[in-house]
Design an enzyme around this catalytic site. Structure first.
Site, PDB file in Angstrom:
ATOM      1  N   SER A 202       7.345   2.573  -0.547  1.00  0.00           N
ATOM      2  CA  SER A 202       6.326   3.571  -0.846  1.00  0.00           C
ATOM      3  C   SER A 202       6.987   4.870  -1.297  1.00  0.00           C
ATOM      4  O   SER A 202       7.719   4.878  -2.291  1.00  0.00           O
ATOM      5  CB  SER A 202       5.424   3.754   0.377  1.00  0.00           C
ATOM      6  N   ASP A 310      -1.829  -4.687  -4.012  1.00  0.00           N
ATOM      7  CA  ASP A 310      -1.624  -3.375  -3.390  1.00  0.00           C
ATOM      8  C   ASP A 310      -2.642  -2.397  -3.959  1.00  0.00           C
ATOM      9  O   ASP A 310      -2.602  -2.051  -5.141  1.00  0.00           O
ATOM     10  CB  ASP A 310      -0.200  -2.896  -3.679  1.00  0.00           C
ATOM     11  N   HIS A 341      -0.147  -3.471   0.487  1.00  0.00           N
ATOM     12  CA  HIS A 341       0.959  -2.523   0.652  1.00  0.00           C
ATOM     13  C   HIS A 341       1.810  -2.964   1.850  1.00  0.00           C
ATOM     14  O   HIS A 341       1.793  -2.343   2.918  1.00  0.00           O
ATOM     15  CB  HIS A 341       0.388  -1.115   0.843  1.00  0.00           C
TER      16      HIS A 341
END
Length: 630
Positions: A202, A310, A341
């Site tokens: 991320s 995601d 995610h």
């Protein structure tokens, strides 16, 4: 500023290059005097201790002043390296630069950095990298991004200071910067072999990409996991704001230690004033936060991972970065999963750790293990069913036009040939319409959407790449939004990525990866795929602000009633429609589950079908589409 950070401001000199190994100049392990790594079965072995590893907290003076206090920011990072490095062992670095170590924290179990005894050194290290790789002859660095945890300054949410934070430590590793410990003593990286890899999920993944596109010497490989590559696309999409107003400044607040949030408020206010929330258009603010445009500067290899489902960091981040890597012939590999995610450590743990181990051994220890001779792409087709491919999009993919056809009392159709006669269908924009209402019951006429369905397929149809919707339409207002959804109508068991957990279930059981110390172990909760049987699957989607039909940089108001071309991409996908299933294309105006702001225009939209289509990246092109019955 704290007392220690002030004393470093004076008299800092750049270390000579002789203080560390130059990239590529480290001798092979067999030629080193003293301790060396051990390679067996093509991988490094855990022959070094973990509990007795050397632990340090170091600080470098940066090249920037994020909080405009007249002093350059200090970047803090924690180092763990084998004890044998004090006796001449040269090792590479695995670095995870993050803004999250003291706030959101890292991993599926939200691990934070922890100094339990107050001696200024970490006792608990988030994630498994230290436990697993230090005994195998690596150093691990966990770096605090500017303005977070032990670093000074203020976060800028992927602005220049964030992007350059990790570069400061890489420059130190390669003799171009000075590091000091908490006592102010200069510390040299005379144990470093000149090669560094960065990894992270991320925000951490975006920092790895950000560092790579600086072209910094000494960064040998990066492993970005589900990281934003174009921050505009993280908060916007084709002129439509997809996250709330002032999101950039809000995230900066989240990652700042609570005690410093008031201090950093002027920086956040400046971010909010510059982000262009009033228009959603692209600007220099977003260009500063783009890594795709600078891929030509990358000197490192790339192992890229992303979940195809995601909905946080959407898949167009990986695809745009991947396309640019291919254009510039960067050495690369790609993993695509069916989850949301989710870190691959929590999706395909054993294979991921093995792959990561071999990847780092090859690029950082120069172990000839053949990993770059293997297929370039690993792709999860269904829950825990993986395929390998030579590249992505899958070779043999061809852009194939599929035209929208008028309906006769229900949904319209899809065909490889356009309609012969002019035909117009009308729908009304409804800013309150929910996604389920858009895609359910496709054969039922609804006033706020148009649905187009194929006949049941006779053979599998495989798409691989980025679909594009091309619409010819007119609206009765000067602005409106457009949304498009590609749907698979057919019952099947699939990864339940829209449910809690983004496609995984966290179990109570653990397994262990690496060595332990009295305060830190390498044990983590196991996971399993969350699957469910459903009658349909939302395959991919896209949106457009009609005023940004020509450019995301400049808005062009519509003339009510005038026909325009509205072309926009959907999110990239790799998906197989099965025989008996129907392909659906749904056209709407507002798309509130994609956009954070309701479209106030409530336009009525006329769609000219003769010039409206979806361009699908079909493996096998038109021939495969015909075989499937389109």
């Amino acid at each position: 500023m704290g007392r220690i950070s002030r004393i470093w401001r004076v008299g800092l000199a750049v270390l000579p290059m002789a203080a560390v190994a130059v990239l590529g100049a480290a001798p092979p392990a067999s030629a080193q005097r003293g301790p060396s790594i051990v390679v067996r079965d093509g991988v490094t072995q855990p022959v070094f201790g973990y509990a007795d590893a050397i632990r340090e907290r170091l600080f470098v003076t940066s090249t920037f002043d994020s909080d405009s206090d007249g002093q350059r920011d200090i970047i803090a990072f924690d180092v763990m390296r084998p004890k044998a490095t004090a006796d001449g062992l040269k090792v590479p670095v695995i670095m995870d630069a993050s803004p999250y170590y003291s706030t959101v924290c890292r991993g599926n179990e939200s691990e934070c950095k922890a100094d339990l005894d107050g001696d200024g050194l970490l006792d608990r290290w988030p994630l498994f990298y230290d436990n697993y790789f230090v005994p195998r002859g690596y150093a691990v660095i966990l770096l605090d991004m500017v303005g977070t945890n032990n670093s000074t300054g203020c976060p800028t949410t992927n602005g220049t200071p964030d992007n350059l934070s990790a570069k400061q430590a890489i420059d130190w590793l390669n003799g171009r910067n000075v590091a000091r410990n908490a006592a102010g003593q200069v510390v040299r990286a005379d144990w470093h072999n000149g090669r560094t890899g960065m990894i992270g999920k991320s925000y951490d993944g975006s920092l790895a990409m950000a560092t790579a596109v600086t072209g910094v010497k000494g960064l040998t490989t990066i492993v970005p996991i589900s990281g934003p590559a174009e921050y505009y696309d993280y908060t916007r999409s084709n002129g439509v704001i997809t996250r709330g107003n002032s999101y950039v400044s809000s995230l900066a607040n989240t990652v700042t230690n609570p005690a410093r949030r008031d201090y950093c408020k002027p920086v956040r206010d400046a971010l909010g004033a510059a982000d262009g929330d009033e228009t959603g258009d692209y600007s220099a603010f977003w260009s500063e936060r783009s890594y795709v445009k600078n891929v030509d500067k990358i000197k490192s290899s790339v192992l890229l991972y992303h979940g195809l489902n995601d909905d946080n960091v959407r898949p167009d981040h990986f695809s745009k970065f991947w396309y640019a890597l291919a254009e510039h012939k960067v050495p690369r590999k790609l993993w695509l999963s069916q989850e949301g995610h989710v870190d691959p450590f929590d999706s395909r743990r054993t294979v991921w750790v093995d792959t990561l181990h071999r990847w780092f051994d090859f690029w950082l220890h120069q172990v000839r293990n053949g990993i770059m001779d293997e297929p370039r792409v690993d792709l999860e087709r269904s829950a825990d069913v993986w395929e390998t491919h030579a590249d992505w999009p899958i070779p043999g993919t061809r852009e194939t036009e599929v035209f929208l056809q008028p309906g006769t009392g229900g949904a319209g159709g899809l065909d490889l040939a356009p309609v012969r006669e002019a035909s117009t269908e009308t729908f009304a924009d409804d800013p309150a319409q929910r996604q389920d209402a858009m895609i359910n019951n496709p054969d039922t006429v609804q006033p706020n959407r148009l649905a187009y369905l194929s006949e049941p397929l006779r053979a599998p149809l495989h798409i691989s790449g980025t679909p594009v919707v091309e619409l010819r339409a007119a609206a009765d207002k000067t602005d409106t939004n457009f949304g498009a959804i590609l749907v698979d109508y057919g019952t099947a068991e699939r990864v339940a990525h829209r449910a809690s957990g983004e496609g995984i279930i966290t179990l109570a059981t653990e397994d262990c990866w690496g060595e332990n110390s009295p305060t830190d172990n390498g044990c983590y909760k196991q996971t399993q795929k969350r699957v469910a049987t459903a009658d349909l699957e939302l395959v991919t989607k896209g949106i457009l602000d009609a005023q940004n039909r020509k450019s995301i940089r400049t808005a062009s108001p519509l003339v009510p009633g005038k026909l325009y071309d509205f072309d926009f991409p959907l999110l990239p996908e790799d998906y197989v429609f099965q025989p008996g299933h129907r392909i659906g294309v749904i056209i709407v105006g507002s798309y509130p589950q994609y956009s954070s702001q309701a479209d106030p225009n409530r336009a009525t939209i006329d769609l000219a079908l003769k010039n409206s289509r979806i361009v699908l990246p079909i493996v096998g092109g038109t021939r495969a589409a015909h075989a499937a019955g389109l």
